[in-house]
Design a protein around this motif. Structure first.
Motif, PDB file in Angstrom:
ATOM      1  N   GLY A  74      11.143  -6.430  -3.088  1.00  0.00           N
ATOM      2  CA  GLY A  74      11.178  -7.846  -3.436  1.00  0.00           C
ATOM      3  C   GLY A  74      10.607  -8.810  -2.425  1.00  0.00           C
ATOM      4  N   ILE A  75      10.075  -8.364  -1.282  1.00  0.00           N
ATOM      5  CA  ILE A  75       9.435  -9.297  -0.352  1.00  0.00           C
ATOM      6  C   ILE A  75       8.042  -9.590  -0.887  1.00  0.00           C
ATOM      7  N   GLU A  76       7.762 -10.875  -1.129  1.00  0.00           N
ATOM      8  CA  GLU A  76       6.487 -11.266  -1.722  1.00  0.00           C
ATOM      9  C   GLU A  76       5.576 -11.987  -0.742  1.00  0.00           C
ATOM     10  N   ASN A  77       6.013 -12.159   0.500  1.00  0.00           N
ATOM     11  CA  ASN A  77       5.248 -12.889   1.494  1.00  0.00           C
ATOM     12  C   ASN A  77       4.728 -11.901   2.537  1.00  0.00           C
ATOM     13  N   PHE A  78       3.409 -11.833   2.688  1.00  0.00           N
ATOM     14  CA  PHE A  78       2.776 -10.891   3.607  1.00  0.00           C
ATOM     15  C   PHE A  78       3.230 -11.121   5.043  1.00  0.00           C
ATOM     16  N   LYS A  79       3.302 -12.369   5.479  1.00  0.00           N
ATOM     17  CA  LYS A  79       3.716 -12.680   6.847  1.00  0.00           C
ATOM     18  C   LYS A  79       5.140 -12.223   7.102  1.00  0.00           C
ATOM     19  N   GLU A  80       6.032 -12.477   6.178  1.00  0.00           N
ATOM     20  CA  GLU A  80       7.426 -12.060   6.322  1.00  0.00           C
ATOM     21  C   GLU A  80       7.530 -10.538   6.424  1.00  0.00           C
ATOM     22  N   MET A  81       6.730  -9.832   5.635  1.00  0.00           N
ATOM     23  CA  MET A  81       6.763  -8.377   5.650  1.00  0.00           C
ATOM     24  C   MET A  81       6.295  -7.824   6.994  1.00  0.00           C
ATOM     25  N   ILE A  82       5.221  -8.379   7.540  1.00  0.00           N
ATOM     26  CA  ILE A  82       4.699  -7.907   8.817  1.00  0.00           C
ATOM     27  C   ILE A  82       5.653  -8.289   9.954  1.00  0.00           C
ATOM     28  N   ASP A  83       6.179  -9.510   9.922  1.00  0.00           N
ATOM     29  CA  ASP A  83       7.098  -9.958  10.972  1.00  0.00           C
ATOM     30  C   ASP A  83       8.385  -9.147  11.004  1.00  0.00           C
ATOM     31  N   LYS A  84       8.841  -8.673   9.860  1.00  0.00           N
ATOM     32  CA  LYS A  84      10.066  -7.863   9.807  1.00  0.00           C
ATOM     33  C   LYS A  84       9.808  -6.392  10.089  1.00  0.00           C
ATOM     34  N   ASN A  85       8.557  -6.044  10.391  1.00  0.00           N
ATOM     35  CA  ASN A  85       8.160  -4.673  10.706  1.00  0.00           C
ATOM     36  C   ASN A  85       8.512  -3.728   9.556  1.00  0.00           C
ATOM     37  N   ALA A  86       8.209  -4.153   8.350  1.00  0.00           N
ATOM     38  CA  ALA A  86       8.504  -3.362   7.162  1.00  0.00           C
ATOM     39  C   ALA A  86       7.305  -2.489   6.805  1.00  0.00           C
ATOM     40  N   TYR A  87       7.545  -1.466   6.026  1.00  0.00           N
ATOM     41  CA  TYR A  87       6.449  -0.627   5.552  1.00  0.00           C
ATOM     42  C   TYR A  87       5.546  -1.433   4.630  1.00  0.00           C
ATOM     43  N   TYR A  88       4.239  -1.229   4.795  1.00  0.00           N
ATOM     44  CA  TYR A  88       3.253  -1.897   3.955  1.00  0.00           C
ATOM     45  C   TYR A  88       2.105  -0.934   3.721  1.00  0.00           C
ATOM     46  N   VAL A  89       1.783  -0.718   2.473  1.00  0.00           N
ATOM     47  CA  VAL A  89       0.642   0.135   2.130  1.00  0.00           C
ATOM     48  C   VAL A  89      -0.615  -0.695   2.336  1.00  0.00           C
ATOM     49  N   ASP A  90      -1.489  -0.245   3.213  1.00  0.00           N
ATOM     50  CA  ASP A  90      -2.688  -0.995   3.574  1.00  0.00           C
ATOM     51  C   ASP A  90      -3.606  -1.132   2.364  1.00  0.00           C
ATOM     52  N   LYS A  91      -3.827  -2.368   1.954  1.00  0.00           N
ATOM     53  CA  LYS A  91      -4.687  -2.647   0.808  1.00  0.00           C
ATOM     54  C   LYS A  91      -5.845  -3.550   1.203  1.00  0.00           C
ATOM     55  N   THR A  92      -6.314  -3.404   2.434  1.00  0.00           N
ATOM     56  CA  THR A  92      -7.392  -4.270   2.892  1.00  0.00           C
ATOM     57  C   THR A  92      -8.711  -3.977   2.187  1.00  0.00           C
ATOM     58  N   ASN A  93      -8.839  -2.847   1.540  1.00  0.00           N
ATOM     59  CA  ASN A  93     -10.044  -2.590   0.731  1.00  0.00           C
ATOM     60  C   ASN A  93     -10.120  -3.551  -0.450  1.00  0.00           C
ATOM     61  N   LEU A  94      -8.992  -4.124  -0.817  1.00  0.00           N
ATOM     62  CA  LEU A  94      -8.978  -5.138  -1.864  1.00  0.00           C
ATOM     63  C   LEU A  94      -9.820  -6.348  -1.443  1.00  0.00           C
ATOM     64  N   ILE A  95      -9.817  -6.669  -0.152  1.00  0.00           N
ATOM     65  CA  ILE A  95     -10.610  -7.793   0.357  1.00  0.00           C
ATOM     66  C   ILE A  95     -12.096  -7.546   0.098  1.00  0.00           C
ATOM     67  N   ILE A  96     -12.545  -6.326   0.334  1.00  0.00           N
ATOM     68  CA  ILE A  96     -13.946  -5.973   0.087  1.00  0.00           C
ATOM     69  C   ILE A  96     -14.271  -6.104  -1.397  1.00  0.00           C
ATOM     70  N   ASP A  97     -13.350  -5.646  -2.243  1.00  0.00           N
ATOM     71  CA  ASP A  97     -13.558  -5.763  -3.695  1.00  0.00           C
ATOM     72  C   ASP A  97     -13.646  -7.220  -4.128  1.00  0.00           C
ATOM     73  N   VAL A  98     -12.788  -8.062  -3.570  1.00  0.00           N
ATOM     74  CA  VAL A  98     -12.798  -9.487  -3.917  1.00  0.00           C
ATOM     75  C   VAL A  98     -14.099 -10.147  -3.477  1.00  0.00           C
ATOM     76  N   LEU A  99     -14.591  -9.785  -2.304  1.00  0.00           N
ATOM     77  CA  LEU A  99     -15.830 -10.379  -1.796  1.00  0.00           C
ATOM     78  C   LEU A  99     -17.060  -9.948  -2.589  1.00  0.00           C
ATOM     79  N   ASN A 100     -17.024  -8.748  -3.141  1.00  0.00           N
ATOM     80  CA  ASN A 100     -18.184  -8.217  -3.853  1.00  0.00           C
ATOM     81  C   ASN A 100     -18.240  -8.586  -5.331  1.00  0.00           C
ATOM     82  N   GLU A 101     -17.178  -9.147  -5.860  1.00  0.00           N
ATOM     83  CA  GLU A 101     -17.124  -9.470  -7.281  1.00  0.00           C
ATOM     84  C   GLU A 101     -17.181 -10.978  -7.504  1.00  0.00           C
TER      85      GLU A 101
END
Length: 70
Positions: A7-34
């Motif tokens: 239920g955490i929907e804020n990226f900053k909160e998730m990183i600051d709490k040192n929670a598990y996060y599945v790396d989806k930075t390839n999504l950034i490349i997809d967004v830039l190319n479309e």
């Protein structure tokens, strides 16, 4: 110990709490190319979290949060 955050929907909160996060930075490349990105996924499938990650990546207003995207 890392959290498994349901239920955490804020990226900053998730990183600051040192929670598990599945790396989806390839999504950034997809967004830039479309020209148009339509994100259709089932309920509770991290659509809001992905948009939050993109916000912190592209936002000029969040310069002090550059440590989030490394």
């Amino acid at each position: 110990m890392k959290l498994i955050p349901p239920g955490i929907e804020n990226f900053k909160e998730m990183i600051d709490k040192n929670a598990y996060y599945v790396d989806k930075t390839n999504l950034i490349i997809d967004v830039l190319n479309e020209q148009v990105v339509l994100c259709t996924r089932p309920r509770r499938f991290s659509k809001t979290l992905n948009m939050s990650m993109l916000y912190y990546f592209f936002s000029i207003k969040e310069k002090d949060n550059a440590y989030l995207i490394i």
